[in-house]
Design a protein around this motif. Sequence first.
Motif, PDB file in Angstrom:
ATOM      1  N   CYS A 120      34.882   4.647 -11.206  1.00 64.09           N
ATOM      2  CA  CYS A 120      34.377   4.464  -9.834  1.00 64.09           C
ATOM      3  C   CYS A 120      35.320   5.039  -8.773  1.00 64.09           C
ATOM      4  N   ILE A 121      34.795   5.935  -7.905  1.00 65.90           N
ATOM      5  CA  ILE A 121      35.636   6.577  -6.897  1.00 65.90           C
ATOM      6  C   ILE A 121      35.457   5.968  -5.517  1.00 65.90           C
ATOM      7  N   GLU A 255      38.232  -1.649  -8.212  1.00 61.81           N
ATOM      8  CA  GLU A 255      37.193  -2.475  -8.824  1.00 61.81           C
ATOM      9  C   GLU A 255      35.851  -1.773  -8.598  1.00 61.81           C
ATOM     10  N   PRO A 256      35.146  -1.428  -9.677  1.00 64.07           N
ATOM     11  CA  PRO A 256      33.874  -0.727  -9.473  1.00 64.07           C
ATOM     12  C   PRO A 256      32.989  -1.450  -8.463  1.00 64.07           C
ATOM     13  N   GLN A 444      17.050  -8.960 -10.221  1.00 64.02           N
ATOM     14  CA  GLN A 444      17.193  -9.578 -11.533  1.00 64.02           C
ATOM     15  C   GLN A 444      18.580 -10.197 -11.704  1.00 64.02           C
ATOM     16  N   ALA A 445      19.592  -9.481 -11.204  1.00 62.55           N
ATOM     17  CA  ALA A 445      20.970  -9.932 -11.424  1.00 62.55           C
ATOM     18  C   ALA A 445      21.890  -9.362 -10.360  1.00 62.55           C
ATOM     19  N   VAL A 446      22.974 -10.090 -10.108  1.00 55.01           N
ATOM     20  CA  VAL A 446      23.986  -9.599  -9.170  1.00 55.01           C
ATOM     21  C   VAL A 446      25.357  -9.733  -9.819  1.00 55.01           C
ATOM     22  N   GLN A 447      26.123  -8.653  -9.752  1.00 52.15           N
ATOM     23  CA  GLN A 447      27.495  -8.704 -10.238  1.00 52.15           C
ATOM     24  C   GLN A 447      28.368  -9.014  -9.037  1.00 52.15           C
ATOM     25  N   VAL A 448      28.931 -10.219  -9.005  1.00 51.94           N
ATOM     26  CA  VAL A 448      29.726 -10.651  -7.858  1.00 51.94           C
ATOM     27  C   VAL A 448      31.206 -10.486  -8.190  1.00 51.94           C
ATOM     28  N   GLY A 449      31.910  -9.711  -7.381  1.00 52.70           N
ATOM     29  CA  GLY A 449      33.343  -9.524  -7.608  1.00 52.70           C
ATOM     30  C   GLY A 449      33.631  -8.385  -8.567  1.00 52.70           C
TER      31      GLY A 449
END
Lengths: 603, 237
Positions: A120-121, A255-256, A444-449
């Motif tokens: 991830c940039i 962090e991506p 559907q989903a969340v990536q937190v952090g």
Amino acid sequence: MTKPSEAVARQACQDVNLDPTRLLDVLHIVQKECRCVDDSAIDAIAAEMGIPRVRVDGAVTFYTFFTKEPVGQITIRLSSDIIDRLQGAQEVADALTDELGIDFGQITADGLFSLHWTSCIGMSDQAPAALVGDTMVTHLTAETARLMVRSLREHKHPPKLVQELGDGKNAHPLVHTMVKNNIRQPGSIIFGPINRGEAIRKALGMTPVEVIRAMKTSRLRGRGGAGFPAGLKWEFTRAATGDRKYIICNADEGEPGTFKDRVLLTELPDRIFAGMTIAGYAIGAQEGIVYLRGEYAYLKPYLEEVLAQRRVEGWLGQDIAGKQGYHFDIRIQLGAGAYICGEETSLISSLEGTRGDPKNRPPFPAQHGYLGYPTVVNNCETLCCVTKILENGAATFSEFGTEQSSGTKLLSISGDCTAPGIYEVEFGVSLQKVLEMAGATQVQAVQVGGPSGQLIGPDQFDRVLCFDDLATGGSIMIFDQSRKILDIVHAFMEFFVEESCGYCTPCRVGNVLLKEGLQRVLDGRGEPADLEQFEQVGAMMKACSRCGLGQTSWRPVVTSLQSFRDQYESRVADDPDGFRRSFDLKKAVATAEKITGRKSVHA
Amino acid sequence: MSQTITLKIDGVEIKAQPGQKVIEAADAAGVYIPRLCHKPGLEPFGSCRLCTVLANGRPCSACTTPVVEGMVVENETESLQNFRKQIIEMLFVEGNHFCMFCEKSGNCELQAVAYRFGITAPTFPYQWPHREVDASHPDILIDHNRCILCGRCVRTSRDLDGKHVFDFVGRGCEKKIGVNADSRLADTNADISDQALDACPVGALLRKQTAYQTPIGQRLYDLEPIGSEIESTGNTN
């Protein structure tokens, strides 16, 4: 033709006065001019600096942006982050390989181009994106990727790819980028009114102890993710004995899905530098260092200019703001593509000119940090908060947020929503509210952090963002119902395998085993016992890993297993005949079949 | 030293000296905490993580954590032993460890801790990595297949031999021991008398022409499991 690497290396060593702690700067110069750091350059650096060559070799092979084999005159690094992938990075990749006639990891015959995947940039709000030389190219499509290559063939100059400039300071001649800020919701703290010099003047009118007390009163906690109380960190460092002390700004967000520091560095660098100047006064430091992630090299000339201007205006240098005896200055150190260097002790190792390995704790940086001196490492956002706390008062700051999490938080929102970008929200806001702000539906989903945070489903969207519930360094990645959860998790594990430093066993091996286990499940060769093993490995990594990377990198697997267990269970089964489903007989006998020229009757 | 620190390991009170690490205090008291990267006389490293204990409830490596007055250490708990088994298995599957014909068998610390933990075969899948052997040096062999990246050779060569023959190169699962030359150990100043050669806990760094001299039954760990030497000599007060 490139110059002989030995001569370049020797000159680069002279340029840093043979200071081995500046090894990264030397390697950057050699890599840029020679397109690699080859064995003769390594020999020359070791000889010139008087350090073992294997130490130089160890550093070169640690950082993604240094290579022992030549890369192209123009490097195209396509972001492999999941958000980029879900928004078409693979189509872009196919177009690039086709147009260039090479695969990823290869260099064109004329040496003009090389093609690489990279972690991830920091452009998830304008994905898919690529780093072309030091130039950011955003919103790529298969078509624009082809056009990009064709135009590069003509002019061979990546900055010329920038035709339409981004907003705000992205259009500054020294930044000159197509990157957009995407500030969707400015809040009243970080993005509050600018009152140049006010915070420093107020701080210098107080004693250092009073400044630290103000930090403690504000209840400011570190914004990088871990949430350690900033005032306490400063107090420990002030109290520690050392001839010198350092304040380091962690501008290595890797962090991506995170890109908030990119925006702060672009729009509010003065606020970050003021925060460092205040911290320096409070802890008794005369030197500050900004560790800028290598991907953000395009911001460096501009940041240097901002620092120069501050020197002219008396906000840096001798007797700052007329305060007799307070001298403070800041320099920028460029990183070189290593996620682990966002971990504060790895960052310090890297600043010291070595591999970016984390250090053993204790001792903590507050006692024994950069070069062994007491050191504070604060995130860009934390330092912006420092400036505002001095400006507006600690009480005003702590009116925002919750009891345990005061102030506001910057969120980097990306993925399936109509308005990806930066949101300044008060701590205590519900995830549901955040999703509404960003225009996310059918979630559907969340990536937190980020990947080291947690993957949660709709039944938990009423949870709130704060250190005691959903803690986050700011990355919020949104996935709608069309996305495959296990593919997302697999991409995160690929990231951690790529970015583990390899120092300790649990992280070095654990991430690989989790990634491969997940692949077995995806291939339909998983067993229920595999899921149990994922949880056991996760528990071990959490307890036994040496730093925050391994202590959290198991979380994509284990948290998705908690939130989306059915997606795993529908893919695993016990073999009816009691065999291990993971055992691939055909594959196992393939080599033997090839050697003997016979076919196995059973495989 | 005048001042003594008191701490408890698994409920047993032991005395320690200020400045000692938990593992050193435990050794002196006859309590074995499993370890591979730790070796007395070398700078604490904390890479294998086998010595992970709970100190006042928090996990940490015993080889790097200093003793503190009143510290409560948990060592042989069921969950820690389970974690350690996983770590040992991980070290076996990430490399290529052929105990049945390895010269170090019987004297190998990795093999010995595996036996102590009753591991007969790993439950994790083998990685079968492709790793190099460097036999260039006339007297010394490096077999990366058996290396567990404990860094004992790195620290010994640097700090005791004063040579810096070895250091780490690469990152993540590509990380390996590098030598202080373009590629071959023969081009370094490594010597058969280097203490670094005795530092290797496994069969990754070997003196040539010295193998299989001790008959089976008389090797270091043939009769007593690893750790017995600590448990038998220690003094638990």
